[in-house]
Structure formats: C-alpha cells, structure tokens
Design an enzyme around this catalytic site. Structure first.
Site, PDB file in Angstrom:
ATOM      1  N   ARG A   1      -2.896  18.828 -60.525  1.00  0.00           N
ATOM      2  CA  ARG A   1      -4.163  18.109 -60.330  1.00  0.00           C
ATOM      3  C   ARG A   1      -3.925  16.630 -60.076  1.00  0.00           C
ATOM      4  O   ARG A   1      -4.842  15.902 -59.751  1.00  0.00           O
ATOM      5  CB  ARG A   1      -5.039  18.245 -61.563  1.00  0.00           C
ATOM      6  CG  ARG A   1      -5.455  19.677 -61.777  1.00  0.00           C
ATOM      7  CD  ARG A   1      -6.246  19.777 -63.056  1.00  0.00           C
ATOM      8  NE  ARG A   1      -6.347  21.157 -63.435  1.00  0.00           N
ATOM      9  CZ  ARG A   1      -7.462  21.709 -63.889  1.00  0.00           C
ATOM     10  NH1 ARG A   1      -8.545  21.007 -64.016  1.00  0.00           N
ATOM     11  NH2 ARG A   1      -7.474  22.974 -64.222  1.00  0.00           N
TER      12      ARG A   1
ATOM     13  N   PHE B   1      -7.757  22.349 -58.840  1.00  0.00           N
ATOM     14  CA  PHE B   1      -7.661  23.818 -58.784  1.00  0.00           C
ATOM     15  C   PHE B   1      -9.018  24.513 -58.661  1.00  0.00           C
ATOM     16  O   PHE B   1      -9.110  25.603 -58.123  1.00  0.00           O
ATOM     17  CB  PHE B   1      -6.944  24.355 -60.036  1.00  0.00           C
ATOM     18  CG  PHE B   1      -5.546  23.838 -60.207  1.00  0.00           C
ATOM     19  CD1 PHE B   1      -4.814  23.350 -59.137  1.00  0.00           C
ATOM     20  CD2 PHE B   1      -4.936  23.856 -61.459  1.00  0.00           C
ATOM     21  CE1 PHE B   1      -3.528  22.873 -59.295  1.00  0.00           C
ATOM     22  CE2 PHE B   1      -3.650  23.387 -61.633  1.00  0.00           C
ATOM     23  CZ  PHE B   1      -2.945  22.886 -60.549  1.00  0.00           C
TER      24      PHE B   1
ATOM     25  N   HIS C   1       6.478  36.749 -72.045  1.00  0.00           N
ATOM     26  CA  HIS C   1       7.885  36.424 -71.768  1.00  0.00           C
ATOM     27  C   HIS C   1       8.862  37.231 -72.631  1.00  0.00           C
ATOM     28  O   HIS C   1      10.020  37.371 -72.289  1.00  0.00           O
ATOM     29  CB  HIS C   1       8.144  34.907 -71.836  1.00  0.00           C
ATOM     30  CG  HIS C   1       8.269  34.359 -73.222  1.00  0.00           C
ATOM     31  ND1 HIS C   1       7.189  34.037 -73.986  1.00  0.00           N
ATOM     32  CD2 HIS C   1       9.346  34.070 -73.987  1.00  0.00           C
ATOM     33  CE1 HIS C   1       7.603  33.578 -75.158  1.00  0.00           C
ATOM     34  NE2 HIS C   1       8.917  33.585 -75.179  1.00  0.00           N
TER      35      HIS C   1
ATOM     36  N   LYS D   1      13.119  39.261 -72.062  1.00  0.00           N
ATOM     37  CA  LYS D   1      14.331  39.017 -72.859  1.00  0.00           C
ATOM     38  C   LYS D   1      15.281  40.205 -72.701  1.00  0.00           C
ATOM     39  O   LYS D   1      14.853  41.357 -72.750  1.00  0.00           O
ATOM     40  CB  LYS D   1      13.969  38.812 -74.337  1.00  0.00           C
ATOM     41  CG  LYS D   1      13.226  37.493 -74.593  1.00  0.00           C
ATOM     42  CD  LYS D   1      13.013  37.277 -76.078  1.00  0.00           C
ATOM     43  CE  LYS D   1      12.069  36.116 -76.344  1.00  0.00           C
ATOM     44  NZ  LYS D   1      12.714  34.814 -76.466  1.00  0.00           N
TER      45      LYS D   1
ATOM     46  N   ASP E   1      -1.695  34.082 -80.914  1.00  0.00           N
ATOM     47  CA  ASP E   1      -0.587  33.464 -80.190  1.00  0.00           C
ATOM     48  C   ASP E   1       0.630  34.390 -80.109  1.00  0.00           C
ATOM     49  O   ASP E   1       1.356  34.380 -79.124  1.00  0.00           O
ATOM     50  CB  ASP E   1      -0.203  32.151 -80.904  1.00  0.00           C
ATOM     51  CG  ASP E   1       0.815  31.332 -80.119  1.00  0.00           C
ATOM     52  OD1 ASP E   1       0.615  31.157 -78.909  1.00  0.00           O
ATOM     53  OD2 ASP E   1       1.809  30.867 -80.715  1.00  0.00           O
TER      54      ASP E   1
ATOM     55  N   HIS F   1       3.311  39.359 -78.031  1.00  0.00           N
ATOM     56  CA  HIS F   1       4.736  39.644 -78.233  1.00  0.00           C
ATOM     57  C   HIS F   1       4.991  40.769 -79.248  1.00  0.00           C
ATOM     58  O   HIS F   1       5.752  41.702 -78.978  1.00  0.00           O
ATOM     59  CB  HIS F   1       5.479  38.393 -78.695  1.00  0.00           C
ATOM     60  CG  HIS F   1       5.250  37.188 -77.826  1.00  0.00           C
ATOM     61  ND1 HIS F   1       5.137  37.274 -76.465  1.00  0.00           N
ATOM     62  CD2 HIS F   1       5.117  35.872 -78.118  1.00  0.00           C
ATOM     63  CE1 HIS F   1       4.937  36.054 -75.970  1.00  0.00           C
ATOM     64  NE2 HIS F   1       4.923  35.199 -76.944  1.00  0.00           N
TER      65      HIS F   1
ATOM     66  N   LYS G   1      15.298  30.974 -87.533  1.00  0.00           N
ATOM     67  CA  LYS G   1      14.778  31.513 -86.266  1.00  0.00           C
ATOM     68  C   LYS G   1      15.381  32.899 -86.125  1.00  0.00           C
ATOM     69  O   LYS G   1      16.612  33.051 -86.069  1.00  0.00           O
ATOM     70  CB  LYS G   1      15.176  30.643 -85.079  1.00  0.00           C
ATOM     71  CG  LYS G   1      14.675  31.231 -83.752  1.00  0.00           C
ATOM     72  CD  LYS G   1      14.552  30.191 -82.664  1.00  0.00           C
ATOM     73  CE  LYS G   1      14.175  30.801 -81.320  1.00  0.00           C
ATOM     74  NZ  LYS G   1      12.751  31.008 -81.119  1.00  0.00           N
TER      75      LYS G   1
HETATM   76  C1  BG6 Z   1       4.967  31.568 -77.139  1.00  0.00           C
HETATM   77  C2  BG6 Z   1       4.046  31.037 -78.201  1.00  0.00           C
HETATM   78  O1  BG6 Z   1       4.349  32.597 -76.431  1.00  0.00           O
HETATM   79  O2  BG6 Z   1       6.162  32.062 -77.738  1.00  0.00           O
HETATM   80  C3  BG6 Z   1       4.743  29.960 -79.023  1.00  0.00           C
HETATM   81  O3  BG6 Z   1       2.877  30.500 -77.607  1.00  0.00           O
HETATM   82  C4  BG6 Z   1       6.064  30.460 -79.561  1.00  0.00           C
HETATM   83  O4  BG6 Z   1       3.918  29.536 -80.080  1.00  0.00           O
HETATM   84  C5  BG6 Z   1       6.905  31.071 -78.446  1.00  0.00           C
HETATM   85  O5  BG6 Z   1       6.737  29.366 -80.147  1.00  0.00           O
HETATM   86  C6  BG6 Z   1       8.150  31.751 -79.009  1.00  0.00           C
HETATM   87  O6  BG6 Z   1       8.970  32.144 -77.944  1.00  0.00           O
HETATM   88  P1  BG6 Z   1      10.544  32.331 -78.163  1.00  0.00           P
HETATM   89  O7  BG6 Z   1      11.020  32.863 -76.853  1.00  0.00           O
HETATM   90  O8  BG6 Z   1      11.085  30.981 -78.511  1.00  0.00           O
HETATM   91  O9  BG6 Z   1      10.698  33.303 -79.292  1.00  0.00           O
END
Ligand code: BG6
Length: 489
Positions: A49, A93, A175, A179, A232, A237, A342
């Site tokens: 934009r 957009f 996403h 993986k 989220d 996921h 993590k």
């Molecule tokens: C995203 C979320 O879809 O995935 C985030 O919006 C999150 O909040 C992220 O941190 C985690 O992705 P990854 O690939 O780091 O596990």
C-alpha cells in the site's frame, strides 16, 4: 540440476513490506532460486500500500534478505539474480485503481500466484479486482491464516473468494503442513506397514500433541489479544497435526484424497460441551517468569497490553475422536507461549503387553512410544524395551530409543523452511499441502463451541509462570487419567 522442473510464473505478493513477507516469504523465494527451483522466466511483483519510489522499497527487501539469510547461504551471484526478478508496485488493495497496471506488469499468459500476505478482510476485494482485470483464469490465490475469527466470519471470507475463484485455484496456507517432519508423517504411516497395522485403539492407549514456544507476543499484542492461542494455534496447526496422525489411509496421494480423510477426522471430533469443558480444557495466560535464565514480563505487562485482558496464551485439551479406529483413545493437545522449551512433537503411546512376565518393580517402564519430533532436531524416535547387558543383570529391562535424527543422519541435506516447500507446491499447482474450505469450516465449528463454552462460564485463564509447562491444571488434565505429559522436565 534439481530433479524437478518448475514452470515460470509471476508471483504477485500482496503485503510485500509486511512482517511475514520480509521475514519468511522473500527468504524462502531466495532459497528456491539458490536451489535452482525458480525458472529463469519467474518474476516477483512486490505489492504494497506504500505508494513511494520503487527503488527504495527494493532496497528494503534486499536489506531484509541480507539480514535473514544465514551467512553460508548468502551467495552474491544468486542474490543479484534474485533481485533482478523483483519489481515493485504501490497499490491500494481494496479499490480498483492500480489493478489494471498490475495486470500489465505481470508476464502475459504465464500463471500468476497472488499471494495474499494481508489481513483476511482484504482477500475478497483482492480477488474481486484481479477477476475484474481478467486475471482470474490464470491465477492461483494463496491465503494466509487466520481466515476469520469464527465459523461465520471465515465463511464470509471464503465465500467472497469463491465468487471469483473455484476451490481448485485457492491455496490456504497452514505453514505446519510445509514442515518436513509433518510431511514425513504420511511417509512414516503409509510406507511402513509396521506402524499402520498398529495404528488404532487396539494398540495405542493415547496420543499427545505438544506445540510449545518460548517466545511471547513479540510486538503482536494487537493481533494476538483478539485471537488467543486457541484461534492462533489450535484451530489450524494443532488440528492439522491431529488429522494427519489420526486419519485413515487415503487411497492415493491426490490432494482431495488426503483432504477427504482429514475432514472425516474433524467431523468425528467429539463435541466438548459447556458442562464438561472444565474437565476437558484448560486455558492459561503467562505471568512474569524466566525463560532461558532471563527474566521476562507477564502477558499483561507486555508492551501495549490491556492489563485486564482475559485472552489465553496456553490451551490444553483432552480430545476424543468418535470413530471405530480411535474409540476410547484420548488425544491430549497442548500449546502455549513462553513455555519452558521450544518443542513441537507428537507422542504415540502404545498399550502395554497383554501379559507381563518380568520383575513386578519394572512394570512401570514397560511401554513403547513413538516420538515424532517436528522441532527442534527433527526426527523420529521409537522407545523400545531391551535387556540390560552384563552377566550380573539377569533379565533387567531398560527402555531405549531407536532414533532417526534427520539433521544428523542426512547431514548434507539442508532442512528447508516450511514456506519454501509451500511456495514450490503452489508454483507446481499442487494443493496437497493446503487446507480445503470444508476443513477450515469443521475446525472452526469445533473451536467455536469451546469459545462459546468459555465465554458462558466467564472464567479467566489460569496464570502460569513464563518458562514453565503451563498451568498446574494442565497437568491435572492428564494425571486424572493416570498419565503424564511425556518428557516435561
Ligand atoms: C503462527 C502463529 O501461525 O505460528 C504464531 O501465528 C506462532 O503465533 C507461529 O508463533 C509458530 O510457528 P513455528 O513454525 O515457529 O512453530
């Protein structure tokens, strides 16, 4: 030479100066170029934009690439080739102005990938205007999550897109599906009869799916506070991981065969009603604490926080799938921000042997587990029982892993980022790793009942210290069944 041939396309990247594009999408496209997977004729039209001078923006994209790409992977010749593919167009957009210019800037006749790295509220207008300038027949639309914040709003967005593009041209991103280890779930399950013959309630007692992050809100408070961890992370996921773990074997690898099986799982998820929500679901919110030895603020003390927020940053759920294969097998899901480590993993716990012949005090260690590690240290480990070695050990048992660590075993092969895989799949027109509209619908339907249950009870989330494994209630959720979360330290 790469083993696959990818045809030329124009990538029209909406939101090209946004966080996702600079952090993930441009680096992923660069990596595809470096791997020889971008055709010479492929061009990238960065759309934002911001209506200023194109040259300045291209410099910003280059700076982001230099910052993101690991030193050993930054090849000046490839970078120059990649930058030469870029073009910039400032565009509002939501109005028609400028779309005609866009249509003139994309290569004639080549497929267009309209990647919407934008809020979902503009997906509809983008699709409408692309269609109005005649690009619809050759465009694949890529939609980023979150698609809406409940079933009603997501349907509205999907319907607006569907007015101009059939489902076969729509690529909804989750996403996690890009993986490596997630894709390996399909190989593991359906290329090894060893596992698939054991994959049901007769042999598996329960399944755990954990997606834990050490990061907090990272400046995204505005977005996150409206969403919360359920919307989220779980709606997309975690439910996708659950589907790939629990689905029946598809009859082939075609996108719709896999997606049909995933939808069956979502439809079979047992509803969790208001009356039972307290036993089956735990919501948490992180307080101040320590992560990696460093003091970190609580959620309510983060920058720009609303100190009264009741949004959850942690969810644990005891889910059940009502079908023949999984009757009586709980799926424990949990995900949270600011957790101890993590860690994303799926743990399949197999049942105990039907008859026990070893020393009684060893009984508790007798269990086979399959651990599918998504991150970090992607790999698979199968926990098996063997006898301890040594003349003095008798038939003393020990539990040990049969381990396959992908990064160590296949040292030469770099593990690609999820977005590299997903962009490549769109370029090839393959919808396998993308989410179909009905999957989104059923996932929202299940999550909506949890959200409604919570709001009718009016409970606030339970506070857990940053750097822990979540509220104590999430431990109780699994210990009530005589079990514990695998591997928590
Ligand atoms: C995203 C979320 O879809 O995935 C985030 O919006 C999150 O909040 C992220 O941190 C985690 O992705 P990854 O690939 O780091 O596990």
């Amino acid at each position: 030479m790469p083993a696959i041939i990818v045809d030329p396309v124009t990538v029209a990247l909406f939101g090209a100066l946004g966080d996702l594009a600079l952090r993930k999408l441009f680096p992923a496209l660069y990596q595809l170029d470096r791997a020889g997977l971008l055709h010479d004729g492929t061009r990238i039209l960065a759309l934002s934009r911001d209506l200023g001078e194109p040259a300045g923006y291209l410099e910003r994209i280059e700076a982001a690439l230099r910052q993101r790409i690991a030193e050993g992977e930054l090849d000046e010749a490839v970078l120059a080739r990649f930058l030469a593919r870029l073009d910039y167009l400032g565009l509002d957009f939501v109005t028609r102005d400028g779309y005609q210019t866009l249509a003139e800037r994309v290569a004639p006749e080549l497929p267009v990938i309209a990647y919407c790295a934008t809020p979902a509220s503009v997906f509809g207008p983008i699709c409408e205007h692309l269609a109005a300038v005649g690009l619809a027949p050759r465009t694949r639309v890529v939609l980023e999550k979150p698609i809406g914040h409940d079933l009603t709003s997501s349907r509205k967005i999907n319907d607006a897109v569907a007015e101009h593009f059939p489902e076969s041209q729509v690529y909804r991103i989750d996403h996690y599906l890009g993986k490596e280890t997630v894709q390996n779930l399909i190989a593991l399950r359906f290329a090894n009869s060893l596992f698939e013959t054991q994959w049901d309630h007769n042999h598996i007692s329960h399944v755990e799916i954990t997606v834990a992050e050490t990061v907090g809100i990272e400046g995204r408070w505005g977005y996150f506070d409206k969403a919360g961890q359920l919307r989220d992370m779980v709606q997309n996921h975690l439910l996708q991981l659950l589907c790939l773990t629990a689905m029946d074997p598809p009859s082939n690898l075609a996108a719709d065969s896999i997606r049909d099986e995933k939808v069956k799982v979502l439809k079979a998820l047992a509803p969790i009603r208001r009356e039972t929500i307290a036993q089956h679901v735990v919501r948490g919110q992180y307080g101040a604490g320590y992560v990696g030895g460093k003091a970190v603020p609580g959620y309510l003390e983060e920058e720009n926080a609303n100190p009264d927020s009741g949004t959850e940053t942690f969810v644990a759920i005891r889910a059940e799938i009502c079908n023949w294969r999984w009757a009586g097998v709980p799926f424990y899901l949990r995900t949270g921000k600011r957790m101890a480590q993590k860690l994303s993993q799926i743990v399949i716990h197999f049942r105990e042997p039907p008859f026990y012949i070893f020393a009684p005090e060893q009984r508790s260690i007798i269990t086979n587990r399959l651990i599918i590690r998504l991150q970090p240290q992607e790999g698979i480990s199968l926990q098996v029982m063997t006898k301890e070695q040594g003349l003095d050990k008798g038939m003393h048992l020990r539990s040990g892993p049969l381990q396959l660590n992908f990064s160590e075993t296949y040292k030469s092969a770099r593990i690609p980022d999820a977005y590299e895989r997903l962009l490549l799949e769109v370029m090839q027109g393959n919808q396998n790793l993308f989410v179909r509209k009905d999957e989104v619908d059923y996932a929202w339907q299940w999550c909506d009942q949890l959200i409604e249950g919570w709001s009718s009870l009016g409970d606030r989330p339970k506070i857990y210290p940053a750097g822990s494994w979540g509220p104590v209630a999430s431990i109780a959720l699994i210990t009530r069944d005589g079990r514990s979360w695998y591997g928590d330290l």
